[in-house]
Scaffold this motif. Structure first.
Motif, short mmCIF file in Angstrom:
data_model
loop_
_atom_site.label_atom_id
_atom_site.label_comp_id
_atom_site.label_asym_id
_atom_site.label_seq_id
_atom_site.Cartn_x
_atom_site.Cartn_y
_atom_site.Cartn_z
N VAL A 191 0.84 -1.20 0.00
CA VAL A 191 0.00 0.00 0.00
C VAL A 191 0.87 1.25 0.00
N ASP A 192 0.56 2.17 -0.88
CA ASP A 192 1.24 3.46 -0.93
C ASP A 192 0.76 4.33 0.23
N LEU A 193 1.67 4.60 1.17
CA LEU A 193 1.38 5.48 2.30
C LEU A 193 2.34 6.67 2.28
N SER A 194 2.68 7.11 1.08
CA SER A 194 3.70 8.15 0.95
C SER A 194 3.23 9.51 1.46
N HIS A 195 1.95 9.62 1.82
CA HIS A 195 1.46 10.85 2.43
C HIS A 195 1.74 10.92 3.93
N ARG A 196 2.22 9.83 4.52
CA ARG A 196 2.54 9.83 5.93
C ARG A 196 3.59 10.91 6.24
N GLY A 197 3.54 11.43 7.45
CA GLY A 197 4.57 12.34 7.91
C GLY A 197 5.76 11.57 8.46
N VAL A 198 6.96 12.08 8.23
CA VAL A 198 8.19 11.43 8.71
C VAL A 198 9.05 12.49 9.41
N VAL A 199 9.21 12.32 10.71
CA VAL A 199 10.03 13.22 11.52
C VAL A 199 11.16 12.41 12.13
N THR A 200 12.38 12.95 12.13
CA THR A 200 13.50 12.24 12.72
C THR A 200 14.09 13.03 13.88
N VAL A 201 14.65 12.27 14.83
CA VAL A 201 15.39 12.86 15.95
C VAL A 201 16.75 12.19 15.98
N ALA A 202 17.80 12.96 15.75
CA ALA A 202 19.17 12.45 15.80
C ALA A 202 19.86 13.02 17.04
N GLY A 203 21.06 12.48 17.33
CA GLY A 203 21.83 12.99 18.46
C GLY A 203 21.92 12.01 19.61
N GLU A 204 22.94 12.18 20.44
CA GLU A 204 23.22 11.22 21.51
C GLU A 204 22.10 11.12 22.54
N ASP A 205 21.38 12.21 22.76
CA ASP A 205 20.37 12.23 23.81
C ASP A 205 18.97 11.87 23.31
N ARG A 206 18.84 11.42 22.05
CA ARG A 206 17.52 11.32 21.43
C ARG A 206 16.56 10.40 22.19
N LEU A 207 17.02 9.22 22.59
CA LEU A 207 16.10 8.26 23.23
C LEU A 207 15.76 8.67 24.65
N SER A 208 16.75 9.14 25.41
CA SER A 208 16.46 9.57 26.78
C SER A 208 15.54 10.79 26.77
N TRP A 209 15.75 11.67 25.77
CA TRP A 209 14.91 12.87 25.67
C TRP A 209 13.48 12.51 25.28
N LEU A 210 13.31 11.67 24.27
CA LEU A 210 11.97 11.24 23.88
C LEU A 210 11.29 10.47 25.00
N ASN A 211 12.07 9.76 25.78
CA ASN A 211 11.52 9.01 26.90
C ASN A 211 10.88 9.95 27.93
N THR A 212 11.51 11.10 28.18
CA THR A 212 10.96 12.03 29.17
C THR A 212 9.70 12.72 28.66
N LEU A 213 9.51 12.78 27.34
CA LEU A 213 8.37 13.50 26.77
C LEU A 213 7.15 12.62 26.54
N SER A 214 7.36 11.32 26.37
CA SER A 214 6.29 10.46 25.87
C SER A 214 5.80 9.46 26.90
N SER A 215 4.72 8.78 26.53
CA SER A 215 4.08 7.78 27.39
C SER A 215 4.81 6.45 27.39
N GLN A 216 5.78 6.27 26.51
CA GLN A 216 6.42 4.97 26.31
C GLN A 216 7.83 4.95 26.89
N LEU A 217 8.26 3.79 27.37
CA LEU A 217 9.64 3.60 27.84
C LEU A 217 10.53 3.35 26.62
#
Length: 360
Positions: free
Chosen positions: A44-70
């Motif tokens: 299925v063509d889902l090329s209209h989906r949005g794609v956002v990236t987070v790079a950098g050493e702190d990316r996972l720990s930072w996203l962890n503090t913002l979101s509902s998921q571990l």
């Protein structure tokens, strides 16, 4: 810029509308395409989906503090789902997450990407993170099975309906009976410039096919099953998108309070619709119990085996055994409901028995 997929030029391509505008609803034979997709013979063509990236050493720990998921220990290639909530615990963003070892990819609905990237940028402060909206540069292609032609590509595998670590199920069935287990789902990330060549030789199915399989699997979708008041409990999203024992994040107090001491005010239901009209109710159509409005249709589709089906969000107090009626203008549809989120969902403190369950 409005997205318009080059795959719309394929023979029979008919553009979808609403949140799926810019890609094909179908390629002239929706039910045949749906069967092929369900067998793993189409993409299925889902090329209209949005794609956002987070790079950098702190990316996972930072996203962890913002979101509902571990997310602290998310390994390269491992998929997850995370919610970003308001202070009141309402769903603000829902992201499909996969990390490739260098950057974290967030696959979102098309309308989420720009505001999500802007919000993340405003929250970075002094941390070593770099946010980018790559929606125009990367395309998403969906499939129910791994696609050998896409080996080596970054891929997100939907965790639904497995109960993740720290998750909880609000359904009233034994888990092996969950219809979502019949549907696996993969979303591949491809450079947008390579989309046509990448799918060359593969059978295409439209988004109508993917939507029908999603609805049959009881899988909620952001922007369809959600509104400005939705909390995760109402949609059974605690099973895949919430870790109940992780550290503090915005909205956590509501998540814990409703789960432990209260009940969600609304609940997601699956509806089997009377198919005699040969039409489908539009999202937003009223769901009635007798002459009383108890909710609204959120998604509807024609399923290749079950016929017309829908998801709806209704009041928690609505009788789960009752026959419902869906009204869309002059059309009305008898609707048999299947409970997804139980009427006694939540209030787990002191609960000795019941349907709610954590992962084994």
């Amino acid at each position: 810029m409005t997205h318009r997929s080059p795959l719309l030029l394929q023979p029979g391509g008919v553009e979808a509308s609403g949140a799926d505008a810019g890609v094909a609803a179908h390629y002239s034979d929706p039910l045949r395409e749906q069967r092929a997709l369900a067998r793993g013979e189409a993409v299925v063509d889902l090329s209209h989906r949005g794609v956002v990236t987070v790079a950098g050493e702190d990316r996972l720990s930072w996203l962890n503090t913002l979101s509902s998921q571990l997310l602290l220990n998310l390994q390269p290639g491992q998929s997850s789902e995370a919610l970003l909530l308001t202070v009141q615990g309402r769903i603000e963003y829902d992201a499909r997450i996969v990390d490739d070892g260098e950057r974290t990819w967030l696959i979102v609905e098309s309308f989420e990407a720009a505001p999500l990237a802007a919000w993340l940028e405003s929250m970075k402060f002094m941390l070593r993170v770099d946010i980018a909206d790559f929606s125009a540069d990367w395309a998403v292609v969906g499939s129910v099975k791994p696609v050998p032609e896409f080996d080596g590509r970054t891929v997100w595998q939907d965790p639904w309906p497995q109960i993740g670590a720290g998750g909880y199920a609000y359904t009233g069935i034994e888990e092996p009976q969950h219809p979502g287990l019949e549907r696996t789902w993969y979303e591949y990330l491809l450079p947008a410039a390579e989309l046509e060549s990448a799918v060359s030789g593969l059978q295409l199915a439209g988004v109508w096919a993917a939507e029908a399989l999603r609805i049959a699997a009881w899988r909620p979708r952001f922007g369809a099953e959600t509104d400005e008041k939705t909390i995760p409990h109402e949609l059974d999203l605690l099973r895949t998108a919430v870790h109940l024992s992780k550290g503090c994040y915005k909205g956590q107090e509501t998540i814990a309070r409703v789960h432990n001491l209260g009940h969600p005010p609304r609940r997601l239901v699956f509806l089997q619709l009377d198919g005699s009209q040969h039409t489908l109710p539009a999202p937003g159509s009223d769901v009635l119990l007798g002459d009383k409005r108890v909710g609204a249709i959120t998604s509807a589709a024609q399923h290749y085996e079950m016929g017309p089906i829908a998801l709806a969000v209704v009041k928690r107090s609505a009788d789960p055994q009752a026959q419902l009626t869906v009204v869309d203008g002059d059309e009305s549809y008898d609707a048999a409901q299947e409970v997804i989120v139980t009427t006694d969902a939540g209030q787990v403190v002191g609960r000795q028995t019941g349907f709610l369950r954590a992962p084994r």
